[in-house]
Design a protein around this motif. Sequence first.
Motif, PDB file in Angstrom:
ATOM      1  N   UNK A 367       0.831  -1.203   0.000  1.00 25.24           N
ATOM      2  CA  UNK A 367       0.000   0.000   0.000  1.00 25.24           C
ATOM      3  C   UNK A 367       0.865   1.252   0.000  1.00 25.24           C
ATOM      4  N   UNK A 368       1.921   1.234   0.794  1.00 32.19           N
ATOM      5  CA  UNK A 368       2.852   2.360   0.881  1.00 32.19           C
ATOM      6  C   UNK A 368       3.503   2.642  -0.467  1.00 32.19           C
ATOM      7  N   UNK A 369       3.949   1.594  -1.133  1.00 33.32           N
ATOM      8  CA  UNK A 369       4.645   1.762  -2.426  1.00 33.32           C
ATOM      9  C   UNK A 369       3.713   2.365  -3.468  1.00 33.32           C
ATOM     10  N   UNK A 370       2.492   1.844  -3.560  1.00 34.35           N
ATOM     11  CA  UNK A 370       1.574   2.342  -4.594  1.00 34.35           C
ATOM     12  C   UNK A 370       1.119   3.768  -4.285  1.00 34.35           C
ATOM     13  N   UNK A 371       0.856   4.066  -3.021  1.00 30.74           N
ATOM     14  CA  UNK A 371       0.485   5.430  -2.649  1.00 30.74           C
ATOM     15  C   UNK A 371       1.622   6.403  -2.962  1.00 30.74           C
TER      16      UNK A 371
END
Length: 477
Positions: A367-371
Amino acid sequence: MRTAPQPDTFKRSFRLFDATMIVAGSMIGSGIFLVSADITRNVGSAGGLLLIWLVTGLLTVAAALSYGELSGMFPKAGGQYVYLKEAFNPLTGFLYGWSFFAVIQTGSIAAVGVAFSKFSAYLFPFLSEKNILFEVFSLKISAAQITSILLIVFLTFINTKGVRNGKVIQTVFTVTKLLALFGLIIFGLIGSANHEIWHSNWETGFSISQFDGTALIPYSGMAIMGAVAASMVGSLFSSDSWNNVTFIAGEIKNPERNIGLSLFLGTLIVTGIYLFTNIMYLSILPLKEIAFAENDRVGVVASQHIFGNAGTVIVAIFLMISTFGCNNGLILSGARVYYTMAKDGLFFEKVARLNKNAVPEKGLWIQCIWASVLCLSGRYGELLDYVIFVVLIFYILTIFGIFRLRKNKPEIHRPYKAFGYPLIPALYIISASLICVLLLIYKPSFTWPGLGIVLLGIPVYYFILRKKTQSVQETIL
């Protein structure tokens, strides 16, 4: 040396108060300080401004009351994804989860992160989005984007260490911003000695007209309904993310009672705060200043009227606190949806495992990477415009699911039943559907791309199913 076994279930750590802070904290970001400007330009009256916020609040509370029944029936991680899967079919649940990961949650995390950076730039100008640090081909990377990514990474890291840290951050920051908002409202109303502004604003009554800064231009025909629907995009987005508490149902104590109650209390508190904030705006600012505040930052203008030159700094600090806490709630809860999808074989397999702290660490980092990618793209704002329509559709489907489940699965234990059933859930479905139809007509550039994002999930779903089938066949052979 033996390592401690990995936990396979969540720890029930959130009390009613903690859950309510998740609801309120995830809802309150920066929208209440911005979107009233656009609403006022669209409706052109004091009554119209308050009416938009009131209707939005009533719809939000009605939806929250309806979700209480679903949360009692399925008190486990995943929330809305689980409700849609159980009420309809796995494809419907996947389409929500797909949209949730692609843009709803991650786009919100990116947008709130960049909002944190923008308001930080009031205190630390070098963090401005105008400060371009470097360029990659035609992509310009600003200090604001890097700051937002660092914030997302930091909060993700904190939440991988267990729910206690994330819970403490959420509670402290939500209580702080609630008290700060109450204080701003009280100081604003006490300081509004010039009743001429209030009376002048109310000369417009509840009329709905376009405000161009000099005159009110009446809408013709059905355009008035389109203006109302367009106005509600901002207020609905500012009041969204209340359902995040359902994603952590597996970690809430006495979930059958506390999820539904926290949904009601959290949405009611925020609805009241939003209404009184707008009453405060109308008490101290002429309608024109609300509609045409610089960069739509009505909250900054209001704070300057209340506190003088220090007003900008006060609001900047408040919004840094607000967006920090809001993003923590979004990050904490979002990963639970991907965990449940992975358990169903519809997301990356490793996301279905909890780390030693009983949290879905890999889901948090994905989630962190895509955000962060969305932060760098600079397209998060457009994506959020696209999906507010889609978010409404999923809310409608989920609440309609209450009717389906009562008919198709009457045997399931329902410790809490939707308040006002069938009237209130039906009123929500009708009202939200009307807004969606009007948005399709009057905002096609936002609604159709949003639908496209959702429908793109259909081939992805069948591709995943085919891969699962092939994997099973290979295992048998």
